[in-house]
Design a protein around this motif. Structure first.
Motif, PDB file in Angstrom:
ATOM      1  N   ILE A  27      47.499 -16.141 -18.248  1.00 57.44           N
ATOM      2  CA  ILE A  27      46.068 -16.858 -18.644  1.00 57.44           C
ATOM      3  C   ILE A  27      46.736 -17.029 -19.643  1.00 57.44           C
ATOM      4  O   ILE A  27      45.885 -19.015 -20.205  1.00 57.44           O
ATOM      5  CB  ILE A  27      45.059 -15.948 -18.603  1.00 57.44           C
ATOM      6  N   CYS A  28      46.865 -15.825 -21.197  1.00 56.47           N
ATOM      7  CA  CYS A  28      47.133 -17.129 -21.844  1.00 56.47           C
ATOM      8  C   CYS A  28      48.002 -18.109 -22.760  1.00 56.47           C
ATOM      9  O   CYS A  28      47.944 -18.591 -22.978  1.00 56.47           O
ATOM     10  CB  CYS A  28      46.806 -16.024 -23.498  1.00 56.47           C
ATOM     11  N   SER A  29      48.658 -18.054 -22.340  1.00 52.37           N
ATOM     12  CA  SER A  29      50.480 -18.895 -21.750  1.00 52.37           C
ATOM     13  C   SER A  29      50.360 -20.543 -21.258  1.00 52.37           C
ATOM     14  O   SER A  29      50.599 -21.038 -21.555  1.00 52.37           O
ATOM     15  CB  SER A  29      51.239 -17.744 -21.090  1.00 52.37           C
ATOM     16  N   ASP A  30      49.180 -19.933 -19.761  1.00 53.69           N
ATOM     17  CA  ASP A  30      48.604 -21.828 -19.378  1.00 53.69           C
ATOM     18  C   ASP A  30      48.651 -22.279 -20.243  1.00 53.69           C
ATOM     19  O   ASP A  30      48.399 -23.293 -20.289  1.00 53.69           O
ATOM     20  CB  ASP A  30      48.138 -20.904 -18.254  1.00 53.69           C
ATOM     21  N   VAL A  31      47.469 -21.547 -21.133  1.00 56.45           N
ATOM     22  CA  VAL A  31      46.584 -22.473 -22.250  1.00 56.45           C
ATOM     23  C   VAL A  31      47.748 -23.550 -22.960  1.00 56.45           C
ATOM     24  O   VAL A  31      47.445 -24.641 -23.088  1.00 56.45           O
ATOM     25  CB  VAL A  31      46.197 -21.647 -23.101  1.00 56.45           C
ATOM     26  N   SER A  65      40.634 -19.066 -30.370  1.00 55.72           N
ATOM     27  CA  SER A  65      39.545 -17.616 -30.393  1.00 55.72           C
ATOM     28  C   SER A  65      39.344 -16.357 -29.302  1.00 55.72           C
ATOM     29  O   SER A  65      39.665 -15.674 -28.793  1.00 55.72           O
ATOM     30  CB  SER A  65      38.551 -18.177 -31.455  1.00 55.72           C
ATOM     31  N   GLN A  66      39.385 -18.017 -28.683  1.00 54.70           N
ATOM     32  CA  GLN A  66      39.205 -17.376 -26.948  1.00 54.70           C
ATOM     33  C   GLN A  66      40.359 -16.395 -26.359  1.00 54.70           C
ATOM     34  O   GLN A  66      39.849 -15.910 -25.496  1.00 54.70           O
ATOM     35  CB  GLN A  66      38.438 -18.588 -25.960  1.00 54.70           C
ATOM     36  N   CYS A  67      41.488 -17.814 -26.524  1.00 53.77           N
ATOM     37  CA  CYS A  67      42.488 -16.455 -26.669  1.00 53.77           C
ATOM     38  C   CYS A  67      43.158 -15.616 -27.234  1.00 53.77           C
ATOM     39  O   CYS A  67      43.424 -15.101 -26.239  1.00 53.77           O
ATOM     40  CB  CYS A  67      43.393 -18.036 -26.588  1.00 53.77           C
ATOM     41  N   TYR A  96      35.699 -16.700 -20.135  1.00 56.12           N
ATOM     42  CA  TYR A  96      35.616 -18.267 -18.678  1.00 56.12           C
ATOM     43  C   TYR A  96      36.387 -19.024 -19.922  1.00 56.12           C
ATOM     44  O   TYR A  96      37.886 -20.420 -18.987  1.00 56.12           O
ATOM     45  CB  TYR A  96      33.844 -18.877 -18.682  1.00 56.12           C
ATOM     46  N   GLY A  97      35.884 -19.389 -21.219  1.00 50.47           N
ATOM     47  CA  GLY A  97      36.492 -20.641 -21.871  1.00 50.47           C
ATOM     48  C   GLY A  97      38.100 -20.589 -21.603  1.00 50.47           C
ATOM     49  O   GLY A  97      38.219 -21.600 -21.516  1.00 50.47           O
ATOM     50  N   ALA A  98      38.661 -19.576 -22.027  1.00 54.43           N
ATOM     51  CA  ALA A  98      40.056 -19.142 -22.263  1.00 54.43           C
ATOM     52  C   ALA A  98      40.220 -19.402 -20.673  1.00 54.43           C
ATOM     53  O   ALA A  98      41.876 -20.293 -20.346  1.00 54.43           O
ATOM     54  CB  ALA A  98      40.417 -18.047 -22.168  1.00 54.43           C
ATOM     55  N   ILE A  99      40.049 -18.622 -19.356  1.00 57.08           N
ATOM     56  CA  ILE A  99      40.758 -19.471 -17.962  1.00 57.08           C
ATOM     57  C   ILE A  99      40.624 -21.295 -18.312  1.00 57.08           C
ATOM     58  O   ILE A  99      40.933 -21.519 -17.292  1.00 57.08           O
ATOM     59  CB  ILE A  99      39.728 -18.547 -17.313  1.00 57.08           C
ATOM     60  N   ASN A 100      39.259 -21.376 -18.401  1.00 56.90           N
ATOM     61  CA  ASN A 100      39.188 -23.253 -18.240  1.00 56.90           C
ATOM     62  C   ASN A 100      40.895 -23.663 -18.564  1.00 56.90           C
ATOM     63  O   ASN A 100      40.741 -24.495 -18.872  1.00 56.90           O
ATOM     64  CB  ASN A 100      37.495 -22.897 -18.694  1.00 56.90           C
ATOM     65  N   GLN A 101      40.369 -23.148 -20.180  1.00 56.45           N
ATOM     66  CA  GLN A 101      41.999 -24.216 -20.717  1.00 56.45           C
ATOM     67  C   GLN A 101      42.926 -24.226 -20.030  1.00 56.45           C
ATOM     68  O   GLN A 101      44.119 -24.954 -19.796  1.00 56.45           O
ATOM     69  CB  GLN A 101      42.125 -22.969 -22.257  1.00 56.45           C
TER      70      GLN A 101
END
Lengths: 158, 97
Positions: A27-31, A65-67, A96-101
């Motif tokens: 998830i965070c890598s994809d951001v 901060s979400q990530c 939700y915010g991190a996944i949306n990113q």
């Protein structure tokens, strides 16, 4: 991987393998770079608003901060051999915010919406995609599923 | 930091404006990522709109590519745009014609 609503109004993600844990970590890598989203939103404003100077840094910190939060929650659950990752109602907006990113970033990189429209109801065509694109397609579907679960059971539950 | 919160977010510091009486529109643009239920929820939270109005505006975004979700003074409009950006919605401002 199973995703279940919890009795306290949250969500529980239950990875069943190392591959499932890795998928969560992506998830965070994809951001990628959260600042990019803040900057692209600022592009919608005229320069007179001084958005870059006063708003972008705060948005960037918010997105960052979400990530950080999601990455830490996954790492903590995995390192402590917890059976799953719990998302309480209070934490859902960060998730939700991190996944949306992640989804916004995947869309920008791979134009998955266009792809989805052309291969709808034709799973065989998905399997014919290049591995990188196919992986992005399925990650996006998984993120979309998580977001839908959060909206249905946690964030906007009646 | 928590998700966008109307009580903690700062208003942008602006240069003095001479045309303070011109109304401004807050315009939300369609995008292929944000879910309809999410956009509806954001309109309810940011503007306090009831479910039906929030859904109507969301459908306008979805079917027409954009929707004017609020009109009023410039500073308040900027405040709302900042909030909507925090929720990751494509949002801009334009002078009301």
């Amino acid at each position: 991987m199973n995703v279940l609503p919890t009795l306290d109004g949250g969500l529980c993600i239950l990875p069943e393998s190392d591959a499932d844990w890795h998928e969560l970590e992506l998830i965070c890598s994809d951001v990628g770079r959260p600042a990019h989203l803040a900057e692209s939103l600022a592009d919608l404003m005229d320069s007179d608003s001084e958005w870059e100077q006063y708003v972008v840094p705060e948005l960037e910190e918010n997105f960052n901060s979400q990530c950080r939060y999601v990455a830490a929650a996954i790492e903590h659950a995995r390192d402590h051999n917890e059976h799953g990752v719990f998302i309480t109602p209070a934490q859902a907006e960060k998730w939700y915010g991190a996944i949306n990113q992640a989804r916004l970033s995947l869309e920008a990189r791979y134009q998955l919406d266009t792809l989805e429209n052309t291969i709808e109801d034709a799973l065989g065509e998905v399997n014919d995609l290049e591995p990188e694109l196919r992986s992005a397609y399925f990650r996006n579907r998984f993120y979309l599923f998580l977001q839908s679960m959060m909206l249905d059971y946690v964030m906007d539950a009646p | 930091m928590p998700a966008p919160n109307p009580t903690t977010r700062k208003k942008p510091k602006l240069k003095p404006k001479t045309q303070t009486d011109v109304p401004w529109n807050v315009v939300v643009l369609d995008d292929p990522v944000n879910l309809q239920a999410y956009v509806t929820m954001v309109f309810k939270r940011v503007f306090g709109y009831p479910q039906q109005r929030a859904e109507t505006l969301m459908m306008e975004v979805h079917t027409q590519g954009r929707s004017i979700v609020w009109t009023g003074g410039r500073e308040k409009a900027e405040f709302y745009v900042q909030q909507l950006h925090g929720w990751q919605l494509q949002t801009k401002m334009e002078k009301s014609s």
